[in-house]
Design an enzyme around this catalytic site. Structure first.
Site, short mmCIF file in Angstrom:
data_model
loop_
_atom_site.label_atom_id
_atom_site.label_comp_id
_atom_site.label_asym_id
_atom_site.label_seq_id
_atom_site.Cartn_x
_atom_site.Cartn_y
_atom_site.Cartn_z
N ASP A 1 0.86 -1.16 0.00
CA ASP A 1 0.00 0.00 0.00
C ASP A 1 0.92 1.23 0.00
OD1 ASP A 1 -3.23 0.63 1.57
OD2 ASP A 1 -2.11 1.72 0.05
C1 GLC Z 1 -4.35 4.35 -0.31
C2 GLC Z 1 -5.24 3.18 0.07
C3 GLC Z 1 -5.32 2.11 -0.97
C4 GLC Z 1 -5.26 2.77 -2.34
C5 GLC Z 1 -3.86 3.32 -2.50
C6 GLC Z 1 -3.70 4.08 -3.81
O1 GLC Z 1 -3.60 4.77 0.79
O2 GLC Z 1 -4.95 2.55 1.32
O3 GLC Z 1 -6.53 1.40 -0.77
O4 GLC Z 1 -5.53 1.82 -3.36
O5 GLC Z 1 -3.49 4.16 -1.40
O6 GLC Z 1 -4.49 5.21 -3.80
#
Ligand code: GLC
Length: 754
Positions: free
Chosen positions: A293
């Protein structure tokens, strides 16, 4: 009044489904897995260490960041140097083509992957995922994802960071809006529908995008519902409740996984080799790749799990995190870690193979620009048909919580309607969190409740408006005007709830009551004595006890997306008979949380009666939820009868067919979600008082009856015993057929023999 267009809806759904599922855009003649593996190995052999690690590096565009930006350099230069494998937050045929052209100037011309958070629609915004979960309609949910994928793929996107399959039983956690609620069985079915919707006929089709099962794992169990907080749970809870939707997503073919920000039992998911190597890539045999993430690799320093980013990169790669999202940990530290022998090139090669394999499967090496086609983008994106399906999905997501005196559907005879409340004219809020507002979805586009009502009946009735108050402040200055407007109308429709950004990522709330003075506004309007319907909007279960006790008709409408106002008007005036059921428990107070239906029986009774001294109950709150999992009313009524079990004794190689009759005993056509719950009465590990094991959504005309049957097989009887072995134990099982988890209409039992 007949609900004629329910039939239309069904036809629309089936037509759209066949168009999207059956006749999707011609897939290229997809190369075999062996053919791709050969190509990947040939390419890998030519790559330098830096180029390999470049494939594991993902940057976000500055414009649309959904986290802290780390790439302070010039992204285009780095792309040309082969230092970037993927970009997120760049979308549209034009922009993706520009960045892809830069990648084509790199030495080996390895195409970029473009990722985006297509969570509930790309350009046509659908209801938020938790709303769609309330439909319990897998075909509709799959179609919603199919349309999102088709629009995204036409706009240069190869990969959506969805479905989010995190089970959550804590509505203080803002991201509950993004998932499928509290139940592993419902959550697993929805995970399957969404993965199949996103990936359509399979990677390589021009309208298929890679799905991404996230957040692996157990992110929804953050302690105290505080986003990003630690998670601590037993292996049994992890395996019986939080992992099943991930396994379902994997079995449905999810191309990628995303790990999670949280630690699990002291080990951050990003650095958790038990989760990523032992379970996901080992026991489950996952062949896709895992993306971290946003910055979660480097954040292991903050967790206190590693001492610096260098160690973070080592631990994460070794633990099975293949790609570093916007963290610069891999690109900066892996080359030296490999050269110093601290990270094996074998593991780097494995990660790179996984990424390159997906790029070949998508057909990007044949044509890096095949998804960046402006002509197709214009034809497909935001089409009227997509809006029609979005409206149908919104209709199916609206939960009828109360309808005293059958105030709903509203009579067409009312001469005037007052539409009152801070969300009555809400538009951006209608799209909810995780809509793509970055210059794609025009904020004026979503249909507000007021506009929906006006469009439906404005030519025959006076439709008046008063805001009454703001969503979240203490001003009561608008109350008098709102009461005056209500006084002059025949009926009042109120729109209250959360603003779009009061649920979602980093939006945990310790108090999930209606914000501001909204419930006081309800009281003021109720005091006028006018018949009042309240629509509650939001991304999570909310608490509105006074309203629930005193207002005759209540709809929970979540955030319904671009066609929300039209769908709400259809339900209000009976052009759609509400059929949704809650996918998550609504508590009476925050003090009850976590409160969910699949609870344990405990040693002392969970009762709300005074004459039991030693009971498992609060002395200052009722024990029951405000609205239970699986609950939702209809304008019609359903009778359940004649439950039959094909056998009363089986061994675990046999099955039982349980069948019953359901009759529409009301005057409207309607759909009912019939739910099968089982209880294992006595086992070597205590079992919940009931667990959802199957469900069906049945449509019935007035007076029509149907026989419904469920098959109870071994899979439905298994659990993890004291040694964490998955299997059955002999004993008695209760069979419960419910209209809701707290509304069991038929029951019986059977014995499982040795
Ligand atoms: C965010 C979220 C994730 C998302 C990613 C890209 O922090 O936790 O679910 O897909 O970053 O935006």
């Amino acid at each position: 009044m007949l609900f004629t267009n329910k039939h239309t809806n069904r036809c629309l759904l089936l037509t759209a489904l066949s168009l999207f599922l059956g006749l999707s855009l011609p897939a290229q003649n997809k190369p075999s897995a062996a053919g791709i593996a050969q190509k990947v190995n040939n390419l890998l052999a030519k790559m330098t260490l830096e180029e390999k690690i470049g494939q594991l590096n993902q940057y976000a565009s500055y414009k649309n960041a959904t986290g802290p930006i780390s790439n302070t350099g010039n992204m285009v230069d780095e792309i040309k140097q082969g230092r970037v494998g993927s970009i997120l937050k760049v979308n549209g045929a034009v922009d993706t083509r520009i960045y892809q052209q830069a990648a084509m100037q790199s030495r080996l011309k390895i195409p970029l992957l473009f990722g985006e958070d297509v969570i509930h629609g790309y350009r046509t915004t659908f209801p938020i995922p938790l709303a769609e979960a309330a439909s319990w309609d897998m075909d509709a949910i799959r179609l919603s994802a199919r349309i999102a994928a088709t629009e995204a793929a036409a706009s240069g996107i190869h990969w959506t960071f969805a479905p989010m399959v995190d089970i959550s039983r804590d509505p203080r956690w803002g991201r509950v809006m993004e998932g499928a609620g509290e139940d592993p069985y419902l959550g697993s079915q929805i995970a399957i529908a969404r993965v199949k919707g996103f990936q359509g006929d399979g990677l390589g089709s021009l309208d298929a995008v890679m799905a991404c099962a996230k957040h692996f794992a157990a992110y929804g169990a953050a302690i105290a519902g505080r986003d990003y907080n630690a998670v601590d749970m037993s292996d049994r809870m992890l395996w019986e409740v939080y992992l099943p939707p991930f396994k379902a997503a994997l079995d449905a073919g999810a191309a990628t996984f995303m790990n999670s920000f949280n630690e699990l039992n002291g080990i951050p998911a990003t650095g958790n080799s038990y989760l990523q190597r032992k379970v996901l890539k080992g026991k489950w045999g996952f062949k896709g790749f895992v993306v971290s993430d946003w910055g979660s690799i480097a954040e292991m320093v903050n967790h206190g799990f590693v001492k610096d980013k260098n160690e973070a990169a080592r631990v994460a790669l070794n633990a099975g995190s293949d790609m570093d999202m916007e963290g610069r940990s891999y690109i900066e530290y892996l080359p030296q870690l490999v050269r110093s022998g601290k990270v094996s090139i074998t593991l780097v090669d494995d990660a790179v193979r996984r990424v390159l394999t997906k790029k070949f499967e998508l057909g990007l090496f044949d044509d890096p620009y095949r998804f960046s086609d402006e002509k197709r983008e214009k034809e497909i994106v935001n089409s009227p048909r997509n809006h029609e399906v979005a409206k149908m999905m919104a209709q199916k997501s609206i939960v009828l919580l109360k309808n005293e005196g059958e105030l709903l559907p509203l009579s067409r005879n009312a001469k005037s309607i007052a539409v009152i409340g801070p969300l009555a004219k809400a538009k951006k809020d209608m799209n909810g969190f995780w809509a793509l507002p970055w210059g794609i979805a025009d904020e004026s586009e979503p249909v507000s409740l007021f506009e929906g009502i006006q469009a439906k009946v404005g030519d025959k009735k006076n439709v008046w408006y008063a805001k009454g108050c703001n969503v979240n402040d203490t001003s009561r200055a608008g109350f008098a005007e709102a009461a005056r407007v209500a006084q002059n109308a025949d009926v009042v429709v109120m729109a209250i709830g959360e603003a779009y950004n009061m649920s979602g990522e980093a939006k945990s709330r310790a108090n999930i009551h209606l914000p501001g003075v909204q419930e006081e506004l309800v009281k003021a309007i109720q005091a006028t004595g006018k018949p009042t319907v309240v629509l509650v909007m939001g991304g999570r279960p909310l608490i509105f006890n006074w309203t629930a006790d005193h207002v005759p008709a209540i709809l929970f409408t979540w955030w319904l997306g671009v066609e929300g106002g039209n769908a709400m008007a259809d339900v209000l005036f009976g052009d759609y008979n509400p059929s949704a059921k809650l996918p998550i428990t609504f508590p009476r107070s925050e003090g009850q949380i976590p409160v969910y239906y699949a609870s344990k029986n405990t040693g002392r009774p969970l009762v709300d009666v005074n004459d039991v001294a030693y009971k498992s109950a609060y002395i200052d709150e009722l024990n029951t939820p405000r609205f239970a999992f699986g609950y939702g009313l209809s304008y019609t009524h359903f009778k359940y009868s004649d439950l039959k079990l094909s056998s009363k004794k089986i061994n675990n190689t046999q099955t039982i067919t349980c069948s019953f009759t359901i009759t529409n005993s009301g005057k409207y056509t309607g759909e009912e979600v019939v739910q099968l719950y089982l209880r294992n009465r006595v086992a070597s590990v205590t079992r919940p008082v009931k667990e959802l094991k199957d469900f069906k959504k049945i449509k019935l005309m007035p007076s029509e009856s149907k026989t419904v049957s469920f098959v109870i097989d071994k899979q439905k009887l298994c659990f993890y015993n004291q040694s964490m072995q998955w299997g059955t134990e002999p004993g008695m099982f209760d069979v419960m057929i419910g209209s809701a988890s707290n509304d069991i209409r038929l029951s019986d039992d059977f014995e499982l023999l040795k």
